[in-house]
Structure formats: structure tokens, C-alpha cells
Design a protein around this motif. Sequence first.
Motif, short mmCIF file in Angstrom:
data_model
loop_
_atom_site.label_atom_id
_atom_site.label_comp_id
_atom_site.label_asym_id
_atom_site.label_seq_id
_atom_site.Cartn_x
_atom_site.Cartn_y
_atom_site.Cartn_z
N GLY A 88 31.28 37.13 63.30
CA GLY A 88 30.17 36.46 62.62
C GLY A 88 30.16 36.62 61.12
O GLY A 88 29.21 36.16 60.47
N GLN A 89 31.20 37.22 60.54
CA GLN A 89 31.23 37.45 59.10
C GLN A 89 31.79 36.23 58.38
O GLN A 89 32.97 35.92 58.49
CB GLN A 89 32.05 38.69 58.80
CG GLN A 89 31.91 39.20 57.38
CD GLN A 89 32.63 40.52 57.18
OE1 GLN A 89 33.80 40.54 56.80
NE2 GLN A 89 31.95 41.61 57.46
N ALA A 90 30.94 35.55 57.62
CA ALA A 90 31.33 34.30 56.97
C ALA A 90 31.82 34.54 55.55
O ALA A 90 31.48 35.54 54.90
CB ALA A 90 30.14 33.34 56.93
N GLY A 91 32.65 33.60 55.05
CA GLY A 91 33.03 33.59 53.65
C GLY A 91 34.07 34.60 53.24
O GLY A 91 34.22 34.87 52.04
N ASN A 92 34.83 35.16 54.18
CA ASN A 92 35.86 36.13 53.81
C ASN A 92 36.96 35.48 52.99
O ASN A 92 37.41 34.37 53.29
CB ASN A 92 36.47 36.76 55.06
CG ASN A 92 35.53 37.74 55.73
OD1 ASN A 92 34.81 38.46 55.07
ND2 ASN A 92 35.53 37.76 57.05
N ASN A 96 46.56 33.27 46.97
CA ASN A 96 47.82 33.80 46.51
C ASN A 96 47.66 34.86 45.42
O ASN A 96 48.57 35.06 44.63
CB ASN A 96 48.73 32.67 46.02
CG ASN A 96 48.12 31.96 44.80
OD1 ASN A 96 47.00 32.22 44.39
ND2 ASN A 96 48.87 31.05 44.22
N ILE A 97 46.50 35.53 45.42
CA ILE A 97 46.34 36.69 44.53
C ILE A 97 47.19 37.84 45.06
O ILE A 97 47.82 38.57 44.29
CB ILE A 97 44.86 37.10 44.46
CG1 ILE A 97 44.01 35.95 43.90
CG2 ILE A 97 44.68 38.36 43.60
CD1 ILE A 97 42.52 36.17 44.04
N MET A 98 47.20 37.97 46.38
CA MET A 98 47.93 39.06 47.01
C MET A 98 48.78 38.53 48.15
O MET A 98 48.49 37.49 48.76
CB MET A 98 46.96 40.12 47.54
CG MET A 98 46.06 40.72 46.48
SD MET A 98 45.06 42.07 47.12
CE MET A 98 46.34 43.32 47.36
N GLU A 99 49.84 39.28 48.44
CA GLU A 99 50.66 39.08 49.64
C GLU A 99 50.64 40.40 50.39
O GLU A 99 51.15 41.41 49.90
CB GLU A 99 52.08 38.68 49.29
CG GLU A 99 52.95 38.43 50.53
CD GLU A 99 54.41 38.20 50.18
OE1 GLU A 99 55.17 37.81 51.09
OE2 GLU A 99 54.80 38.43 49.02
N GLY A 100 50.01 40.42 51.57
CA GLY A 100 49.81 41.69 52.24
C GLY A 100 48.87 42.56 51.43
O GLY A 100 47.80 42.13 51.00
N THR A 101 49.28 43.80 51.19
CA THR A 101 48.46 44.71 50.38
C THR A 101 48.96 44.79 48.94
O THR A 101 48.49 45.62 48.16
CB THR A 101 48.48 46.13 50.99
OG1 THR A 101 49.85 46.58 51.06
CG2 THR A 101 47.87 46.14 52.38
N CYS A 105 46.36 43.12 39.91
CA CYS A 105 45.52 41.95 40.15
C CYS A 105 44.11 42.42 40.46
O CYS A 105 43.89 43.56 40.88
CB CYS A 105 46.07 41.08 41.28
SG CYS A 105 46.30 41.97 42.85
N ASN A 106 43.16 41.53 40.32
CA ASN A 106 41.76 41.83 40.61
C ASN A 106 41.52 41.64 42.11
O ASN A 106 41.52 40.52 42.62
CB ASN A 106 40.85 40.92 39.80
CG ASN A 106 39.37 41.26 40.00
OD1 ASN A 106 39.03 42.19 40.74
ND2 ASN A 106 38.50 40.52 39.35
N GLN A 107 41.30 42.76 42.80
CA GLN A 107 41.14 42.71 44.26
C GLN A 107 39.67 42.71 44.68
O GLN A 107 39.38 42.79 45.88
CB GLN A 107 41.86 43.90 44.89
CG GLN A 107 43.34 43.95 44.56
CD GLN A 107 44.03 45.16 45.15
OE1 GLN A 107 43.59 45.71 46.16
NE2 GLN A 107 45.11 45.60 44.52
N THR A 108 38.78 42.58 43.75
CA THR A 108 37.35 42.60 44.06
C THR A 108 36.99 41.47 45.03
O THR A 108 37.30 40.31 44.81
CB THR A 108 36.52 42.44 42.77
OG1 THR A 108 36.87 43.48 41.86
CG2 THR A 108 35.03 42.52 43.09
N GLY A 109 36.34 41.84 46.11
CA GLY A 109 35.88 40.85 47.08
C GLY A 109 36.92 40.36 48.06
O GLY A 109 36.63 39.48 48.88
N LEU A 110 38.15 40.89 47.99
CA LEU A 110 39.21 40.43 48.88
C LEU A 110 39.24 41.27 50.16
O LEU A 110 39.02 42.49 50.13
CB LEU A 110 40.57 40.51 48.18
CG LEU A 110 40.72 39.76 46.87
CD1 LEU A 110 42.14 39.87 46.35
CD2 LEU A 110 40.31 38.30 47.03
#
Length: 482
Positions: free
Chosen positions: A360-364, A369-374, A382-387
Motif C-alpha cells: 500500500g505504499q504509494a509514490g516510491n 537512473n540516479i542509481m544502479e543497485g546501491t 549522487c543525492n539519494q534523498t527519498g530513494l
Amino acid sequence: MRHFLSRLPLPWLVLLLACCLALLAACGGGHHHPAPGATTGNLTVTLGGLPAGVAGAVTVTGPASYSKTLTASTTLTGLAPGAYAVGAASVTQGTGTLAPTPVTQQVQVTAGATASASVTYAAATPLALRLQEVASGLDAPLFLTAPPGDSRLFIVERAGRIRVVQNGSLLATPFLDISTLTTTSGERGLLSLAFHPQYASNGYFFIYYTSLAGDIVIERRQVSAGNANVADPLSALAILTIAHPTFSNHNGGLLSFGPDGYLYAGTGDGGSGGDPPGNAQNTNVLLGKLLRLDVNASNVAQPYAIPPGNPFASAGGRPEIWAYGLRNPWRYAFDMPALLLYIADVGQASWEEVDVRPVGQAGNNYGWNIMEGTQCYNSPSCNQTGLVLPVITYGHDAAGGCSITGGYVYRGAALPELAGQYLYSDYCSGWLKSFSYSNGTASAVTDWGIANVGNIVSFGQDAQNELYVLSGTGKVYRIARK
């Protein structure tokens, strides 16, 4: 009388008292008889063989819908008289399994008495898996599914046909043939189907394919009125078309109904390499996304509605989007009992990944293409905020990994030791692996020693929740006990 007793020698007095006590016991003073006026009884359940820190899994059910789950030895009190069933399930200890004996038993509880039951746990024979062939001679099988409660298997062939396996035999006549509407150029073709949850009453199913122009097409179809093994060729209703004309790869491909009754679709980022247009992070386009559609009242005028709770239903992006930041979610899966969504997202050049989030978690935002895997993609930082970061990754290394093939969480009955584990593979290496997921962490990654079955292109799941593997050799296998 007191005068008489007082004159008896002590040995005779002791003997007389003993006889009186024996007489009382014979008249009903023993513990095997209900206490006067008692209306309830007790049940002592003893769990043996469990190492310290390992919980058992025993369920007691009985009259008046009574149900109690036990993890250790205990006495249940105040039970209504009647028959009680004691069922025990296997438990894990590290990477091993402890199996119960007996698995099921029945105990009679009577008023004023205490009944007993015992369950003993011991190390089980380690589970070993094999692939059991169930169909062959198929033309590039890509997906397998079945309607709810149906014993048949429906297999999607990439060239545009859906084949039926009934009573172990592959039927000669396709369930559906849209080969004139699609092409197998690049990664294109007929890629999946999903049966409506009420298929038994409405006959609706949905297909996901690429058109001759390369666009993604989602259609509703219907089974024919006179033959349950053939679809009505005139029943097509266009649900959604997504432009995808430039590149022939990264089409996504899976349709699936979620536990909320809505139709989900995983789309690729549009192709090429590295997502040059930035589609996956652009919430104004439908590529590189997981979509959620309400198709329960589809018609020509309104093919779908936007379900309440879609994150961009009112503003900020396309209202069809449920999640974004995906590269090519070739296969994903809902684990209904745990209400979790597993997405196997195919990597670019270095890393493959599996993401797990609550249904039920929406908007993930899954990061591409900011990241590939971890790892940051094409950048040292890179800015990982919210990912959302993946729970499992593996690299393109000596092991031969190149493209993840996502599967399902096992919820069948044939392999209870496998319950709750997510199975996945890799297109190039063809291994079969699984992991368990709990509290945000993946654990117990297991390689099941499967090899030499060709390129693993997809998994499938039947109506009994048993799992299948589809090979590039044109064969379909059931995952079975060795």
C-alpha cells in the motif's frame, strides 16, 4: 466412637485410616473424574526438541471457533468440552528446518479434567529442489499463469499466442493468437497476461504486448461463450497505449492484479542504455514506472479509472503512476499474505536488484537512473534523498550475471519448507536462488543448485500457488522436491 478409637493400638488406627482413604478414592475421589459442578476442562500441550531461543508453531482449534497459537509448552485452561485439533508447522533454525511429529492430532477435552498433547521437533531432511518438465515444444514461452481456482496452465508465447496445458497436455489450438498485431524484433512481443479476479463469472483477461510500431498496448479480452479454452477474437477493448517507438528494448512487460483489486503494469524506461531522455525520473511520462489502474468497469468511453490513493491523482505527474524510477521491471510479484511488493529491476551494466516495499505504499522512487543497485550511476556521488534502495543486489561478474529474472514468494503446499522465500534467477547464468525478507532485511540467500536448463526468461505461478520456470529452450518446468 471416639472412646473406641482412643483405645485402639496405634498400628490398628493407621490401618483403619488407610482403608477409609482407599474407600473414598474408589468412590470417585481420583483425578480422572470430573470435579463436581465443573463445566470446562484444560489441555496441556508440550513442545519438545526445540533449542533455546527457537519458537514452535502449533495451533490449537476447537469448539465455538476457538483458536490459539502456541510457541512453547503451555496449559490452556477454561476450555469448552469437545474435540480439539492440534496442528504443528515446521520452523526454521538458522539455515535448517525443524519438523514436528505429529503434524496433526485430535484431543478430547472433558469438563473438570486436564487432557494432554505433545509435539516433538527434530531436524528435517534438508530440502533439495529439481525442475520437473511439464511442457515442451513451445515457441519462446515468456509467462505462465492461471485463473483463480483453475487447474489449467496458460502459457504466453512471445510471438503472440497463449497456449493452454490441460490435464498435463498442451492443447493444439491456442487460447488466443494476436501474432498479426505484434513483432518479436528486439525485446518486443506478447509479454504477459492477467486474469481478472472474477474471471470465473465475467471471463475477462488482460494482455500486455508491443504493437507493430513498438508501442506498449494493454487490452482487455474475454473468453468465448462456447469454449472455455478459446478466447473471443472480437472482444478486444483497448485499455491503454504508451508510445515507445524509438528503441526496441526495455518494454517492461508484466500485468498483475494486486490485493486491492486494481491492475498493475510495469513499464520499461524506453530503451537504449542509461535512459537518455530521463523517462524513469519524469513523472509526466508513463515509461519507467509501475502503473495502477481501475479496470473493473472498463468500457469504450472510459477504459480505466484512477484508483484513490494514486500519488499523482490530483497533481504533480500522470495520475496512472503508482511508483517510478524503474529501468526495466520485467517481472514483479505481490506476496498477498505479507502484503509486500517485490520488484526485480534489470540493471544497466553492473548491478541487478530486487526491491521490496509494502503493497500500500504509494509514490516510491526506486532510483533509476540516479542509481544502479546501491551504487550511484555514472557518478562517484549522487543525492539519494527519498530513494528506495534494493534489499538484494548482485553484480555482472565471473558468476555470469547479466539480467535478473524475478519470480515469486512461494506460498504453495507441496514445499512447506520453502514458504515465505522469494525465488529469482538470472537470464544468462540460469541459477535458481531464494531469500527470506523480514523487517526490511533480506536473509538466508540460498542457491538451489539448478543448472543446465538454458536461459531463464520468466517464472510462473498456477492457481494453487505452485511455481514454474520458463526456459529459452521452449520448455516449462515446475519447481519440485528432489
